[in-house]
Every structure is written in structure tokens, then in C-alpha cells.
Design an enzyme around this catalytic site. Structure first.
Site, PDB file in Angstrom:
ATOM      1  N   LYS A 203      -1.005   8.216  17.799  1.00 34.06           N
ATOM      2  CA  LYS A 203       0.321   8.286  18.417  1.00 34.06           C
ATOM      3  C   LYS A 203       1.138   9.346  17.706  1.00 34.06           C
ATOM      4  CE  LYS A 203       4.413   5.582  19.515  1.00 34.06           C
ATOM      5  NZ  LYS A 203       4.991   4.238  19.620  1.00 34.06           N
ATOM      6  N   ARG A 213      13.135   5.308  25.298  1.00 38.80           N
ATOM      7  CA  ARG A 213      14.147   4.801  24.363  1.00 38.80           C
ATOM      8  C   ARG A 213      15.456   4.507  25.095  1.00 38.80           C
ATOM      9  NH1 ARG A 213      12.480   8.899  19.364  1.00 38.80           N
ATOM     10  NH2 ARG A 213      10.351   8.078  19.155  1.00 38.80           N
ATOM     11  N   LYS A 227      10.692   9.640  13.684  1.00 37.58           N
ATOM     12  CA  LYS A 227       9.657   8.691  13.283  1.00 37.58           C
ATOM     13  C   LYS A 227       8.496   9.420  12.612  1.00 37.58           C
ATOM     14  CE  LYS A 227      10.834   5.203  16.784  1.00 37.58           C
ATOM     15  NZ  LYS A 227      10.305   4.174  17.716  1.00 37.58           N
ATOM     16  N   GLU A 243      -7.493   8.530  12.106  1.00 37.26           N
ATOM     17  CA  GLU A 243      -6.759   7.308  12.494  1.00 37.26           C
ATOM     18  C   GLU A 243      -7.608   6.414  13.405  1.00 37.26           C
ATOM     19  OE1 GLU A 243      -4.052   5.819  11.756  1.00 37.26           O
ATOM     20  OE2 GLU A 243      -2.609   7.254  10.945  1.00 37.26           O
ATOM     21  N   LYS A 258      -1.533   9.088  22.622  1.00 37.68           N
ATOM     22  CA  LYS A 258      -0.195   9.103  23.217  1.00 37.68           C
ATOM     23  C   LYS A 258       0.652  10.184  22.587  1.00 37.68           C
ATOM     24  CE  LYS A 258       3.794   6.095  23.400  1.00 37.68           C
ATOM     25  NZ  LYS A 258       4.390   4.926  22.818  1.00 37.68           N
ATOM     26  N   SER A 284       6.956   8.270  29.106  1.00 39.29           N
ATOM     27  CA  SER A 284       8.162   8.327  29.923  1.00 39.29           C
ATOM     28  C   SER A 284       8.624   9.755  30.212  1.00 39.29           C
ATOM     29  CB  SER A 284       9.269   7.529  29.237  1.00 39.29           C
ATOM     30  OG  SER A 284       9.514   8.024  27.934  1.00 39.29           O
ATOM     31  N   TYR A 323       3.749   4.984  34.392  1.00 39.15           N
ATOM     32  CA  TYR A 323       4.815   4.381  35.204  1.00 39.15           C
ATOM     33  C   TYR A 323       4.574   4.649  36.690  1.00 39.15           C
ATOM     34  CZ  TYR A 323       6.765   4.122  30.573  1.00 39.15           C
ATOM     35  OH  TYR A 323       6.916   3.844  29.251  1.00 39.15           O
TER      36      TYR A 323
END
Ligand code: PBG
Length: 333
Positions: A203, A213, A227, A243, A258, A284, A323
Site C-alpha cells: 500500500k 478521506r 502517512k 512486504e 493499492k 477513490s 467503486y
């Protein structure tokens, strides 16, 4: 592989097989079906629908609408949905305590869906503290740092209460170190031996999460903070593979990359190197871009959406969180 035994042009004419629809279908290497889609759903604690400005066409669903959405997913042949809660501001704290409340919105939603549709639909729940924390980070913050091990202990409790509520797949999206192994152990100890873990393994710290968000209301909490101390930098490739290796070794059943479109190379590598169920999240911001261009008449919504989804399949993804899922499933029916 490329031995031109038939000799070059005009013996070899790749266009021959492209000439008719039947022939193009016959040689199609990748396929796209409703069973490739996972539908992310935002749920809010009141009733009714709430539009999201930066995700036109996507609504936050009231708890009263959630069963209808679940049934719609079943009817469309979508195998699973992923639930994201909108937490009222007065329930957000610096430790994200609401995340471990067994009666929180996510757990209520899972129970409702499961009692309505049972095993006809997979239910995926995110594990991370950002929908619940007053600072918008995915973990506990101490002296400006998102502290790893203390966060993992809370994530384990969050995973177990979600599994208790009936969640089928735990999807840790927090990017803390060691969380997959700890969550696996916690699930085993709680008797949830068959609850899957779909790890957000690779990610990235991405600017494409903005509309999400907005949707869960964590943007204001985050207040421009990044982040980057836990999500990966966009320049990393080996680190993504590392990872994934770690998460598989710790017990992940499947892994996710992602965002999607800017990271297709990572999807492809992960699938080739590990050969495990690999998912990709068309996030998104990707939805927002394609939607906006469609609304402006600059791109054809249906065509670009289906092309983007096929791109994920071609890159090696076994499934796509998007979505567009219900709309795409309808187009594909
Ligand atoms: C939270 C989480 C995020 C998304 C899924 N889970 C946002 C973030 O990491 O800030 C983003 C999904 C999207 O943009 O559609 N841990």
C-alpha cells in the site's frame, strides 16, 4: 517464443484474427466478469443516503440501506463487499477506541448483512484506526510517531470483534510491521480459524486516497499530515515484494496492491513472483478521475471503466476492489 516460422509479412498478418468480433473473442487472453469485482461500501450511522461530493454517484449508505446493497451485490454476481464506516466526530478519540467496540457501526453492519444473506456474499472488513482516530492516522500516535507494536495490539482486538460479528475476510490496511502474524494468532486463539486475511501488503502513500478521506471524514482529522512513515513511497518496487513476502510468511491468504492504475507494474510482479491470490484496489481518486472525465464528456465512462478493469486483469490481478463494481457488473451481465 517469437519464432516467425511462417515467415514475415504477408504470411503473418496479425490483423486476420482481429477482423471479426467472434475471432477477437476466441483469442481473448484475459476475461472480466462480475466475479472479479469487490464492492467497497461506505456506511453511516443515520438512515438514508448521503452523497459524497468528490465521488459522484457513490453514496454513503445508512445502516437501513445496507441489506439492500448486499442483496444487490448478490443479484449482480459480485462475490464480496468491503465495508468502511463513517464515525461521528464525537466518537473519535486519540486511541480510536470505537474500533474495538463490539457494537460499533461496522459490527452492526456485518451482523445485519450476514443475517440477511448468509454465505451468499463475502464480507470484508478493513483493519486500521483511521476511521476512528481524532488525528486520522491508522495507528496510535506518540511524540509525533505512529507507534507500531501498541497499534498492532489494538488492531488484533479490532480484527477479533469484526470476526465475532461474522466478517469473512479481515483486510488490514494499516501497514504496521508484524500485524498479519499477530492478527492471525489472535484470530486462531479466538477460534476464527477459517476467517481469511487479505493483506493490504503493498500500500503506497498516495494522493489518490483524497475522496475516500472525504467519504469517511478523516481528511479534516489528518489535517494535511502524511502517512509516509508507514505507507510505501511511490518509487519502491523491491520493497513492495518484500512486504508481500513478509505478509505471506505471516499467514496472509491473499495480498493486495493499492492504488491500482499507477501501480500495474507492481500487480504484475507480485502475481508473477508469488503466484498467490492477488487483488488490486482501484481507489477513490481513480474513480473520481474517470467519473469526472465522463461527466465532462471528455471520456466515455463505460468504455474507460471496463478498459481500466481489464487492465488489472491483464496485469495479473485475480480481483479488483472498485467503486464501479455494481455498475460494471451490470454492464458485464
Ligand atoms: C484506511 C484506508 C484508506 C483507503 C482504504 N483504507 C485510506 C488511507 O490509507 O488513507 C483508501 C481507499 C480509497 O482511496 O479508495 N486505512
Amino acid at each position: 517464443m517469437f519464432e516467425f516460422q511462417r515467415g514475415p509479412f504477408p504470411r503473418t498478418r496479425p490483423r486476420r484474427q482481429r477482423r471479426f468480433e467472434w475471432s477477437r473473442r476466441l483469442v481473448a487472453e484475459s476475461t472480466l466478469q462480475p466475479s472479479d469485482l469487490i464492492w467497497p461500501i461506505f456506511v453511516h450511522p443515520q438512515s438514508g443516503l448521503q452523497p459524497i461530493d468528490s465521488l459522484p454517484g457513490v453514496d454513503r449508505l445508512g445502516i437501513d440501506r445496507i441489506v439492500d446493497a448486499a442483496k444487490r451485490a448478490c443479484d449482480l454476481g459480485i462475490p464480496a463487499i468491503a465495508i468502511f464506516p463513517v464515525t461521528p466526530a464525537d466518537l473519535k478519540t486519540d486511541t480510536g477506541a470505537e474500533a474495538v467496540n463490539p457494537n460499533n457501526l461496522v459490527c452492526q453492519t456485518v451482523r445485519r448483512i450476514k443475517s440477511a444473506v448468509g454465505d451468499s456474499l463475502g464480507v470484508i472488513c478493513d483493519v486500521a484506526l483511521d476511521p476512528y482516530s481524532s488525528h486520522g492516522h491508522d495507528g496510535i500516535v506518540r511524540d509525533g510517531d505512529v507507534v507500531n507494536d501498541e497499534t498492532v495490539a489494538i488492531l488484533c482486538r479490532q480484527a477479533v470483534i469484526q470476526a465475532d460479528a461474522g466478517c469473512d475476510v479481515i483486510a488490514p490496511s494499516d501497514m504496521m510491521d508484524g500485524r498479519i502474524g499477530s492478527i492471525r494468532d489472535a484470530l486462531e486463539s479466538a477460534g476464527h480459524v477459517n476467517v481469511q486475511i487479505m493483506s493490504y501488503a503493498a500500500k503506497y502513500a498516495s494522493a489518490f486516497y483524497g475522496p475516500f478521506r472525504d467519504a469517511v471524514g478523516s481528511k479534516g482529522n489528518l489535517g494535511g499530515a502524511s502517512k509516509k512513515t508507514y505507507q510505501q513511497s511511490p518509487e519502491q518496487t523491491d520493497e513492495a515484494l518484500h512486504e508481500v513476502a513478509i505478509d505471506l510468511a505471516e499467514g496472509a491468504d491473499s495480498v493486495m496492491v493499492k492504488p491500482g492504475m499507477p501501480y500495474l507494474d507492481i500487480v504484475s510482479k507480485v502475481k508473477q513472483v508469488f503466484g498467490v491470490p492477488t487483488f488490486v484496489y482501484q481507489v477513490s481518486g481513480e474513480y473520481a478521475m474517470l467519473s469526472a472525465a465522463g461527466q465532462l464528456g471528455w471520456l466515455d465512462r463505460r468504455d474507460v471503466v471496463l478498459e481500466s478493469l481489464m487492465g488489472f486483469k491483464r496485469a495479473g490481478a485475480d480481483g479488483v476492489l472498485t467503486y464501479f463494481a455494481p455498475e460494471a457488473a451490470q454492464w458485464l451481465a
